[in-house]
Design an enzyme around this catalytic site. Structure first.
Site, PDB file in Angstrom:
ATOM      1  N   ASP A 109       0.805  -1.231   0.000  1.00 23.57           N
ATOM      2  CA  ASP A 109       0.000   0.000   0.000  1.00 23.57           C
ATOM      3  C   ASP A 109       0.834   1.277   0.000  1.00 23.57           C
ATOM      4  O   ASP A 109       1.471   1.627   1.001  1.00 23.57           O
ATOM      5  CB  ASP A 109      -0.954   0.023   1.214  1.00 23.57           C
ATOM      6  CG  ASP A 109      -2.188   0.876   0.951  1.00 23.57           C
ATOM      7  OD1 ASP A 109      -2.907   1.195   1.918  1.00 23.57           O
ATOM      8  OD2 ASP A 109      -2.430   1.233  -0.226  1.00 23.57           O
ATOM      9  N   LYS A 144      -8.067  -1.522   3.528  1.00 17.85           N
ATOM     10  CA  LYS A 144      -7.457  -0.208   3.660  1.00 17.85           C
ATOM     11  C   LYS A 144      -7.448   0.252   5.109  1.00 17.85           C
ATOM     12  O   LYS A 144      -6.486   0.845   5.593  1.00 17.85           O
ATOM     13  CB  LYS A 144      -8.224   0.790   2.792  1.00 17.85           C
ATOM     14  CG  LYS A 144      -7.602   2.155   2.703  1.00 17.85           C
ATOM     15  CD  LYS A 144      -6.309   2.140   1.933  1.00 17.85           C
ATOM     16  CE  LYS A 144      -6.457   2.691   0.537  1.00 17.85           C
ATOM     17  NZ  LYS A 144      -5.180   2.645  -0.198  1.00 17.85           N
ATOM     18  N   LYS A 195       2.491   1.956   3.415  1.00 17.14           N
ATOM     19  CA  LYS A 195       1.745   2.177   4.664  1.00 17.14           C
ATOM     20  C   LYS A 195       1.915   1.008   5.634  1.00 17.14           C
ATOM     21  O   LYS A 195       1.908   1.187   6.845  1.00 17.14           O
ATOM     22  CB  LYS A 195       0.245   2.268   4.376  1.00 17.14           C
ATOM     23  CG  LYS A 195      -0.250   3.566   3.784  1.00 17.14           C
ATOM     24  CD  LYS A 195      -1.754   3.580   3.915  1.00 17.14           C
ATOM     25  CE  LYS A 195      -2.452   4.600   3.028  1.00 17.14           C
ATOM     26  NZ  LYS A 195      -2.255   4.397   1.607  1.00 17.14           N
TER      27      LYS A 195
END
Lengths: 510, 510
Positions: A306, A355, A468
């Site tokens: 990510d 996410k 991330k």
């Protein structure tokens, strides 16, 4: 002062025709808990481990195949590289805008090399080691939409219209290869886009991907290929014993066409079997345990997860700053709204969950580092919201509220609003990921006591700055604090040219 | 994992009864511009300089005299230290609040010492070297207002009312000594507060300060003193050849009662003549060239300028992050409004100008470090506004807008709102400054080739993390980026106990 390039001269560094060989004293510590004079004490033993680094300086012709090439990121990156290569500029109401690589660590940031006559000397980050020039990269890839790249660029609504016009001739003949499409893994709303898919069983799909990569390499006469996923965020796949927990089970599951093996994992399998580095730019767990084992057994680079480009990047700066200053974050609430295809896909709860996980874990290591502020297990309240708002399109809005406790019961509240074109932040990150992954494969090293040179562990932690949820080898630390991630990367590349880590001490002036 | 303390074991470190002696390899580079094969090239030559550090581990009984002791910062810090020492807690609607030192680098932040069984190990910052315990500090100081510290605490409107009630008995007998008052240097609106001033010529005032310090030291039986200015921001004093440009001229000007010598400079002179460390917590140019020369000649520590606690601290994080990521800040606008006495004083244009300067220069070094983003001499537009809004009291509001250029002509706008009690951020910074200044005076070192051990340069750059406009020895670099300042300080203290700088490489896991 800023210099363009430099060479290192030292008895510890040797430049040959094809290599930079450095001998490096790595400073670390051994921490033990031992009995001293009747009580147990923590003892820290500094230790210097001698390393040898060998960097192959022959920069290959690189091909980059993007999964989701026709998406906002893929089309924006392709367009940006062409514009930079061709020196394209375009008129705006504010002036003539030149193409640039702002937001790319490798192309637009700098490092300190020392002092000269009392002045600090800086050089471009990419001048540390020979890296692929973006001008020379050949792009390709897959997409479940058959739109050519010029139309895809228009569909994305990211770049200035005048720039798009100039780029059209370069891009209209670029057509993505059909992609792997599995509606069970992404939002139903993506169905209308999927008109160019690879048919067949999962085994056949993997074989097809392999065939695509071989043909791309040959047709474009590239030496190396790197593959990167910048397609839709998928839902997490279940990790099940017997299904995808080991290398054998995973490959057997593909043979058996098991439904829980995701498209992204299929691409990753294809790459690892071919020894092609694969990077996951989305938050889903592409790298199931069986895939990691496969990559380790094949010594094939994998990295992810990510892209860290905006709100979470800022968070990994702010929380590190606050905790580092002895201030205690107690509540972090992050709102996002965007209207691009990523946003539309994330409006489905299952894909959002991927996410949410990648965005929420980012503060864990920083919290765990300070036992004065946080009790074991204590952590700030942390909530992430992402909403789909078509109107704002690629212009993602992030709104954050950080509440912290300061001295003597005081409270500090920081509220932030952040707005920019999402793809313009992400595209340079993609460039950095592929360039650094490629560079990483040219570096070999050995610690004292090791007989042979070897590459880095296939799980490429030096890419942490750009992700991330950094993927790390099992049982090793995850570092999310941005300045630490940048230092990790910069200092390892410095070691390869015989430069010590940047210590910021400037002791000569004290 | 978090540990409370540790000891370093190494052939390079020796703990004796009164000292820690470390032998340390300082890694740096020599940068030269030389002709190689017919063309000029920049050559970087890594170099290791052997240093020896000697830290006196006998922690003195410390007295801290604050100029402006009765102000918001002075009363808040005094109150906070007492509350922590006495273990005072107070009830609020949310919970029972304990006293703490949140926001103090020395008391509440942590450092990494290594890995243990694959887990990252952290320890308190103050466990690096023996430092003064805040519990044992004796506070005193001067103020142009004669209010006792308990009433001053109430006047400040910072601390919870229930806490104030509990602290009153400890503080009502603390009365500041009369201070130096010169209405030409601060806002006229401060006049009504000035009812406790030292009379006489400037020479007589300096002598009085010296007498005050000697008496304080003796009466309280402290071994050492540190003095810190946390009084009103003054206007800048003119630096004039013949007036204050050299040590002799400055002292002569005091004898001649020259009007342009400011109160803060008078305090600094008194301290330097007595060998007492002096720190300037406001933005004015207390340290005129003559004062710096005097401090160097007397080898007396001076540090400053202007506590970096809130908006500018965040700025020195954000701009460093953006530039470090290859993103170009182009416009920075910072608004502040506050209603405490600092705010009222700053509503006068001349005193505001001092603050405007200290707050505006903070991005200069970071901008100069990246020649890809910024042409020589190019810098972001940068505006600072401070308004006096009585209602908000000590609860300063900061509103910032950062506009940056990203990839391919894109723009990124960050808007921040920050609110908290100003004094609750500043008080721990004051504590850090005095504790670190005191520690600094116990450290001696020498580089290879130097015959004798010596102290740090009197201009204490290691305090940079805590100041907006770090005072540095003439001709040496100014570093404002917060993470670099923190690394500078931490790594120097690590060197004193034989620990290498934290390099974040975690190479053993790669």
């Amino acid at each position: 002062m800023f210099i363009e390039s430099f060479k290192v001269e030292s008895p510890n560094v040797k430049y040959t025709e094809n290599e930079i060989h450095s001998v490096y004293g790595y400073e670390t510590t051994e921490v033990v808990h031992e009995n001293r004079n009747g009580s147990y004490q923590w003892i820290v033993k500094p230790k210097t481990v001698k390393y040898d680094f060998k960097t192959d300086t022959r920069v290959p012709k690189l091909g980059v195949m993007l999964v989701g090439w026709g998406g906002n990121n893929g089309s924006t990156l392709t367009a940006g590289v062409i514009a930079n290569k061709e020196g394209i500029s375009w008129a705006t109401k504010d002036g003539v805008q030149q193409a640039n690589y702002f937001g790319s660590l490798t192309q637009a940031s700098s490092i300190r090399v020392g002092s000269y006559n009392g002045e600090e000397i800086y050089a471009p980050f990419k001048s540390l080691l020979p890296m692929v020039n973006p001008d020379e990269v050949v792009f390709g890839g897959w997409d479940i939409s058959d739109m050519n790249l010029a139309d895809a660029m228009a569909r994305a609504r990211v770049l200035d219209i005048d720039l798009q016009k100039q780029l059209r001739p370069y891009m209209e003949r670029m057509v993505p290869l059909p992609g792997v499409y599995d509606p069970d893994f992404i939002a139903a709303n993506q169905g209308s886009r999927a008109n160019s898919v690879i048919k067949g069983t999962k085994k056949e799909q993997v074989d097809h991907i392999i065939k695509d990569m071989r043909e791309f390499k040959e047709k474009n006469k590239v030496d190396n290929v790197v593959v990167l996923w910048t397609a839709n965020t998928e839902r997490y796949s279940d990790v099940v014993v017997g299904l995808n927990d080991t290398m054998e089970n995973l490959l057997a599951s593909v043979e058996k066409n098991e439904s829980e093996i995701s498209p992204s994992t299929l691409y990753a399998i294809a790459c690892v079997l071919e020894g092609i580095p694969f990077i996951n730019g989305s938050p889903q767990n592409t790298f199931v345990p069986g895939l990691i084992e496969l990559a380790v057994s094949r010594n094939c680079l994998i990295g992810g997860d990510d892209f860290k480009s905006g709100q979470t990047k800022m968070k990994s700066v702010l929380v590190d700053f606050l905790v580092g200053a002895g201030i205690k974050p107690t509540s972090i609430v992050s709102y996002n709204h965007l209207g691009n295809n990523d946003g539309m896909n994330l409006s489905a709860p299952q894909t959002f969950r991927s996410k949410e996980i990648s965005k929420s874990n980012v503060v864990d290591d920083m919290v765990a580092s300070n036992g004065i502020l946080f009790e074991p297990g204590e952590h700030p309240d942390h909530v992430v919201v992402i909403k789909y708002v078509p109107y704002v399109a690629d212009s993602k809005r992030a709104m954050d509220e950080y509440t912290s406790e300061i001295f003597m019961g005081g409270k500090n509240t920081i509220v932030m609003h952040n707005t920019c074109e999402d793809s313009l932040l992400a595209a340079p990150i993609i460039l950095d990921l592929v360039l650094l992954a490629e560079l990483s494969t040219r570096i070999q090293f050995k610690a004292e006591g090791e007989g042979k040179f070897h590459s880095f562990h296939p799980v490429a932690t030096i890419l942490s700055y750009l992700t991330k949820a950094p993927l790390v080898p099992p049982g090793t630390p995850v570092v999310n604090a941005l300045s630490k991630q940048r230092a990790m990367l910069e200092n390892i590349l410095r070691a390869c040219v015989g430069l010590a880590p940047e210590n910021n001490m400037i002791l000569e002036y004290k």
